[in-house]
Design an enzyme around this catalytic site. Structure first.
Site, PDB file in Angstrom:
ATOM      1  CG  ASP A 122       0.559  -3.191   6.319  1.00 37.71           C
ATOM      2  OD1 ASP A 122      -0.066  -2.322   6.942  1.00 37.71           O
ATOM      3  OD2 ASP A 122       1.212  -2.954   5.285  1.00 37.71           O
ATOM      4  CE1 TYR A 135       5.318   1.446  -0.660  1.00 41.02           C
ATOM      5  CE2 TYR A 135       4.490   1.843   1.555  1.00 41.02           C
ATOM      6  CZ  TYR A 135       5.380   2.136   0.539  1.00 41.02           C
ATOM      7  OH  TYR A 135       6.334   3.093   0.736  1.00 41.02           O
TER       8      TYR A 135
END
Lengths: 644, 644
Positions: free
Chosen positions: B322, B409
Site C-alpha cells: 500500500d 481499509y
C-alpha cells in the site's frame, strides 16, 4: 539486580447461551461475604474450636460459590430461585489445615463440613504470622551479631517474610525465609537488603530454625533511593498539564451494590481474599436479538508466578506464587482518588479478614470509570466518483481497576469493556525492584555472569550443582477435542484461537464464538523438571482448556505454599478429559519478563501486557454499527455544538 | 470473505548522542515541500519536458532529505549551518521512469540530476491514471455485455484499480487489474463486487488489454450493508455518555510550524507523499544531565504488505504494497475534529500533488493531542511497621495521529510519546472487508475450503497448480555483529532486543540503549519461494538491523508496483554488512492477521497492534521520578482541590 518473570494466569469461563438476564435483586448470590458474615464465620468456628484451648488462625474466609447451574437459574428467575449462601473457611487449628464449609442462610450459622487437608502444601499466609516471623531476628542473638559485624544500626532494620518454595524435599514444615533490609535514610527498603544471611522461620513453632551468615556483603547506599515527593528537591519535571473530565449527563454506568450496568454490558464485581477482583456473569445486550447474551461466567487472576532468575543462595528460593501464598485480595491496596483512578471514577470498598477472623476493610479497593477510547470504527469512502464521504464513531470504554501490592511489586489490574463486545484484561507492573547486594560499584568489575541486566534470556542449564535450579524450552501443538489438544502456545505461529459453541449458529451458519487475541507469549525460563516449574507448570503453555469443574480454581493448587505441584492445572489435565461441546474454562497465561534497567530505579515506570477476548461470529454483524459517538460537549460558557 | 494479513514495517533510525538540541529556526530542513515548492518542481520539470511534446505524469514530488550529518550539524548550530533544500521528483515521461533531483535553494530551481530507471518495478500510481483506468470498462463492449448478462444496471457500476503484483514473468508492462462493484442501494461497494471477471488495463496504453468473463456469480445483496448514520433507523445504541476534556492551563504541547515541544520531548512532524507521517529528530530532556538527548533520528512506516489469502482467480493477485503502490501520504485522509481526534487536539495540514504536479491540500492530515494515560508509577509500602504510605503518579501521554485509507481499509496510525521515555507506535485497522462473490447463502453449503472464516491459519502448500501461490515457515536465530545476525523473530522465544551504544555508558557502566518490546509476531503465511513473498521478504523476520544508508528507505523497494523483489531489505542485507558500533537502522515488522468475522460486517471495529521503544539504561535512573501528577481540576463552580 535479579531479573524476574511474572506469569499471570487469567481464568475465564466463557459460555454462550441466549437466556434473558434480569436486573439484580438486592442480594446477589455472588456478592462477597459481608463484614457481618465474616464475623459469623469466625464465631461459628471459634464455637467449635474455642481459642482458650486451641491454636486457631484463619487463612481464608470467603464465599463458597454456589453451583453454576443454580446461579444461572437464579439469573433467569431471581424471585423464585433459592440460592444457598455458604462460606469456606480455611483455618490452621493446632497445626492442622481445616477446610470448613459453613451455611450462612440460617440465623445460627451451621458447620456443614470440616475436613483436614493431609497432603502437601499449606494455605495462604496470614499477615499476623508474617509480622511475628519478621520480628524474630530483631531479638535473635546471632542476627544481632551479624548486624553489628556489618556496622549497621539494629533499630533501622526492617524484615520481611518470603515463602521459601519447594526443592525436592519429601516433606516440608511450614517455614518462611526472612530477609532484612535497612530503613535508615530512605524508606526504599527493597533496594537495601542485608545480603549473605539465611534466616528460616518455622511458622508453627514461630522460631528461627536455621540461621547462617555467609559473610559480609556491603548494604547498598541509600543515595538516590528515595521516591517520596516530600523528600524530593526541585527542579521537578517534566511538567504535565492538567486535564479535567466532565460528563454533563453523568457517568454512563450504574453500580447497584456489586452489579454494574454500562452501555450494552451488565456484569458483577466480586471480591475474594485470595483472587481479589472477580468479574462474573458478564452479558451483552444484542440490539438485533433484543436480549442480553451471556459472555463470561467468571474471570479472575488464578495465580501469579514470580520466579526470580538468580540461582545463588540469596535468591534461588524466590519462586513466589503471589495469589496463593500471599492472597491477591489480602494484598489489595486502597486506590487513591484522582491519582490511581481519574476524577470521574466511582469506588467500591471490600472486606477481607485477619488471622483472628475479624473483618478488615479495604476502602476504595476497586474503581470503575469511563475513558475516551480512540475510534470505534471509521471509513472514508473515496472510491465512488463525486460521492466521497466519511463515517467515523468515537468510542468510550469502561475500566474496572484494582491494585495488588505484594512486597516490592505493585500490580495494576484493569478489565476493559468495549461496547463492540471485547473484554480486554490487562496487568501492569510498577513498584520497586528487589536488589541483591553485590560488592560491585561499576559493571567493568563483573567477571562472570552476575545475573544483572542481561539482554538475552537464553536458557542456561545448570549442571555443576551450584544451584538447585535446572531450566526450559517447549514446542507448539494445535487445538481441539480434549485437554491435551488444547495445550498450546498461541502467538508463536500463525493461528487464532476461538472458543465456539457448535450448538449455536449465526444466521448464516457460523459457530457462535469469542476469539482470544493473546498477549505476547512470556516463555518460562526453567526446565520442566525444575522444582519451581513443576509447581508453576501452568506456564508450560499459554492456553489451556478444561471442562468446567467448580473445584478447579487455582492453577497452582489450593495449597500452594511449599506445594509439590500435585494439584495444578498441569496435573488435572493429565486426565485428558473431553472438552468438545462441553461447558469449558479457558485459561490464558500472560507474563512480563522484567529484565531490570536503570530506569526502574528507584521505582519502575509501568510495564504492561494485555489480551483481548473479541466476539467472533458471536453477533450477526457489527454490534456497534448503530452506536452514536458521544455528544460533543464544550466547557460551559463556550458555544456548545453537537456532532455525531 | 477473503482473509488478509497486514504486515507493516516500521523503520526507526535510532541513535544516541549527547549534543544539545536547540529550538527550531522558522524553516526546518526536514519540513515537507510547501505548495509553492511543489509548483516550482512541476514548472522546472515541465520546462525541460514541455507537455506540448511529452507525455508527462508525476508519481512522486517530495523532499530529497539532506545527508544525516548535515541535519545533525544544523540541529547543533542552526544559525551557521547551511542545509541544501532539494526535491526528488519521480515522473513517467513518455513511458520512461525518471528520477529528477531539483535544487530549490536558488530563485530559479535547477535540475541537479535526471536519471532513467531501467530495472523492474514501477512508481507509485497516480490518482488520475487510476481514475482513467476505472472509467474504461464502463464504455467497453464485452464488459457492458457481462453487466447485462448479470441483469445489473450499468449506471450503478463503480470500478476501482488494483495493482496486479508479480508472479514470475520475466518482464512486465505497467498494468492494473480493475474490479467493479455495485453502488445501487448502498455505498458499501466493497462488499458487492461483480465477481468472475478479469479486467487488465495497461496504464501506458490506457486501454483494456485482457478481458475475461469466467461466468456469472451473483452479486451479494445490499441488505444490511449500509453504515452511514443518515441511513440507519432507530433504535440506536448502545448509548455512550459524553466526556468533555478541559485543560485549564491549555495544552501541554506547542507546535511551531512542524516542530513539537511537549513535556520533556522535542520532535519534528514531517509528511511525505509516499510515507505519510514522518517523525524525526526526537530528543528527550534529561533532568539530571541538564540537556536534551537524541533518541530517534527518523521513524515512519516504510511499507504495508497486504497479501490476501485466497488462491483463486479473483483474489490470488491481491498482494498489495500500500505505501509503495498507492502512497501513504497520497492516501492520507482529513481527520474529523472531535471524532477522529478528541476536542483538545490540534491539527496540521499537508500538501501532496496530483499527476500534473499541482499541489493538493489535505486539511487536518495530522492531529496532536494529550490523553490521560493511566498510572505513571506507584508503590504502596506496607513492609515498614507503623509507617505505611503510598506514592502514585498519574501520567499524561502525547499522541500524534494520522489516518490512511487505501480502498476499503482505514489504517489509524498513532505515535504515542511518554514522559518516561517510551515511544509507542501503533497501527489499528478499520474500514470495510473486501468480499468475494460466492453463490452460497449458508455455511452448510460450503463443501471444500472456501477461504472464509478460517480459525486456523496453518500453511497450505499448493502443489496441484490450481494457484500461482505456494507457502511459508521460518525458524529463529539470535542478535549481534552483522546484518545476518540481526535477522530475528523476536517474541517467539525468551529474549529481549536492545539497541545500545557501546561507546556511551551510564554512570555505573551499562551500555546506553533503547529496548524493543515487540508487537505479537504476525507470521507470514507464504513460502519464501512464493513470488509475493519474494517481494515482501521483509516479513521473513520481524527485526532487521542495517547500517544507515540514506537511500535504503523502502523495505519493499523504491519501485514496488510489479517489482521482482530485487531492491528489498532482504536483498540489501545479503551483503551481511557490519552493524556493530555503526550508525544503524532498526526495522520492525508488525502485523495483523485479519480473519474476518461477522462482527466486521458491514464495517469493522478497530483491530490494533503496537510496540514500544523503551529506554533501557539510557537514563541513569527513572526519568520521571520527579514528575508531578497533573494538578487535579474540577469543573468550574465545583470546589477546586489540588493534589499531587
Amino acid at each position: 539486580m535479579a531479573s524476574t518473570m511474572k506469569l499471570v494466569l487469567f481464568s475465564a469461563l466463557m459460555f454462550f447461551s441466549f437466556q434473558a438476564v434480569v436486573s439484580d435483586t438486592p442480594q446477589h448470590p455472588l456478592n462477597p461475604l459481608t463484614s457481618e458474615e465474616i464475623i459469623r464465620v469466625r464465631n461459628t468456628v471459634q464455637e467449635k474450636y474455642p481459642t482458650s484451648s486451641n491454636r486457631l488462625s484463619f487463612h481464608y474466609i470467603g464465599l463458597d460459590d454456589p453451583e453454576k447451574d443454580i446461579i444461572l437459574q437464579w439469573e433467569s428467575t431471581p424471585n423464585t430461585t433459592t440460592v444457598p449462601r455458604k462460606a469456606l473457611a480455611i483455618a490452621i487449628i493446632n497445626s492442622q489445615t481445616h477446610e470448613i464449609v459453613i451455611d450462612l442462610q440460617k440465623e445460627n450459622a451451621i458447620i456443614l463440613s470440616d475436613n483436614i487437608h493431609r497432603g502437601n502444601g499449606f494455605p495462604t499466609l496470614s499477615v499476623a504470622e508474617q509480622d511475628n516471623a519478621t520480628a524474630l531476628p530483631l531479638t535473635y542473638g546471632p542476627f544481632i551479631d551479624s548486624v553489628k559485624k556489618r556496622g549497621l544500626n539494629l533499630s533501622e532494620v526492617v524484615c520481611s517474610a518470603f515463602t521459601s518454595g519447594w526443592f525436592g524435599e519429601a516433606q516440608n514444615n511450614r517455614t518462611v525465609r526472612v530477609e532484612c533490609f535497612m530503613n535508615e535514610s530512605s524508606p526504599n527498603i527493597w533496594v537495601r537488603p542485608i545480603s549473605g544471611l539465611t534466616i528460616l522461620v518455622d511458622l508453627e513453632l514461630m522460631t528461627i530454625v536455621e540461621y547462617e551468615d555467609r559473610g559480609i556483603i556491603p548494604v547498598a547506599t541509600a543515595n538516590n533511593t528515595e521516591y517520596r515527593l516530600s523528600h524530593q528537591k526541585p527542579p521537578f519535571g517534566p511538567k504535565q498539564h492538567s486535564q479535567a473530565t466532565h460528563q454533563p449527563d453523568g457517568p454512563g454506568f450504574q453500580i447497584s451494590n456489586h452489579s454494574v450496568s454500562w452501555a450494552n454490558w451488565k456484569f458483577h464485581i466480586g471480591f475474594d481474599p485470595r483472587a481479589g477482583l472477580v468479574i462474573s456473569l458478564a452479558s451483552i445486550y444484542d440490539l438485533e436479538k433484543h436480549k442480553s447474551r451471556r459472555v463470561l461466567y467468571k474471570g479472575y487472576i488464578s495465580e501469579l508466578f514470580v520466579p526470580y532468575q538468580d540461582p545463588t543462595d540469596d535468591f534461588y528460593y524466590k519462586t513466589f506464587f503471589d495469589a496463593g501464598e500471599f492472597g491477591f485480595g489480602l494484598s489489595t491496596v486502597s486506590l487513591v482518588p484522582n491519582l490511581d483512578c481519574p476524577s470521574n471514577a466511582e469506588f467500591l470498598d471490600a472486606y477481607v479478614h485477619d488471622a483472628s477472623g475479624t473483618p478488615v476493610p479495604i476502602p476504595n479497593a476497586v474503581c470503575v470509570f469511563e475513558q475516551y477510547g480512540s475510534i470505534m470504527w471509521r471509513h472514508t469512502e473515496t472510491g465512488i466518483p463525486n460521492d466521497s464521504f466519511v463515517e467515523t464513531r468515537t468510542e468510550v470504554n469502561l475500566i474496572v481497576r484494582t491494585i495488588v501490592t505484594v512486597g516490592n511489586y505493585d500490580n495494576i489490574i484493569d478489565w476493559k469493556f468495549k461496547t463492540s463486545g471485547s473484554i480486554i484484561p490487562a496487568i501492569a507492573l510498577s513498584g520497586i525492584l528487589e536488589i541483591k547486594g553485590v560488592d560491585i560499584k561499576h559493571k567493568d568489575e563483573i567477571k562472570s555472569d552476575q545475573h544483572g541486566t542481561l539482554t538475552s534470556l537464553k536458557t542456561v542449564r545448570v549442571t555443576d550443582g551450584s544451584s538447585k535450579r535446572k531450566s526450559y524450552w517447549t514446542t507448539e501443538t494445535e487445538t481441539a477435542k480434549s485437554e491435551n489438544d488444547a495445550k498450546i502456545i498461541i502467538g508463536n505461529a500463525p493461528g487464532e484461537l476461538s472458543v465456539v459453541n457448535p450448538n449455536k449458529k449465526t444466521a448464516v451458519g457460523n459457530d457462535v464464538g469469542y476469539r482470544l487475541i493473546p498477549a505476547i507469549p512470556a516463555h518460562p525460563l526453567l526446565t520442566d523438571d525444575d522444582y519451581p516449574q513443576i509447581r508453576g507448570a501452568f506456564t508450560n503453555f499459554n492456553v489451556w482448556v478444561t471442562p468446567y469443574n467448580r473445584t478447579e480454581k487455582w492453577a497452582g493448587g489450593l495449597y500452594v505454599d511449599h506445594s509439590h505441584g500435585e494439584d495444578t492445572l498441569a496435573v488435572w489435565t493429565q486426565k485428558n478429559r473431553d472438552i468438545e461441546n462441553k461447558d469449558i474454562v479457558l485459561w490464558h497465561v500472560t507474563g512480563i519478563h522484567h529484565v531490570p534497567a536503570q530506569e526502574d530505579f528507584p521505582i519502575m515506570p509501568l510495564l504492561s501486557t494485555a489480551f483481548e477476548l473479541r466476539p467472533t461470529n458471536f453477533f450477526d454483524r457489527n454490534p456497534v454499527l448503530k452506536t452514536l459517538s458521544p455528544k460533543f460537549v464544550k466547557w460551559p460558557g463556550c458555544p456548545n455544538t453537537t456532532t455525531h
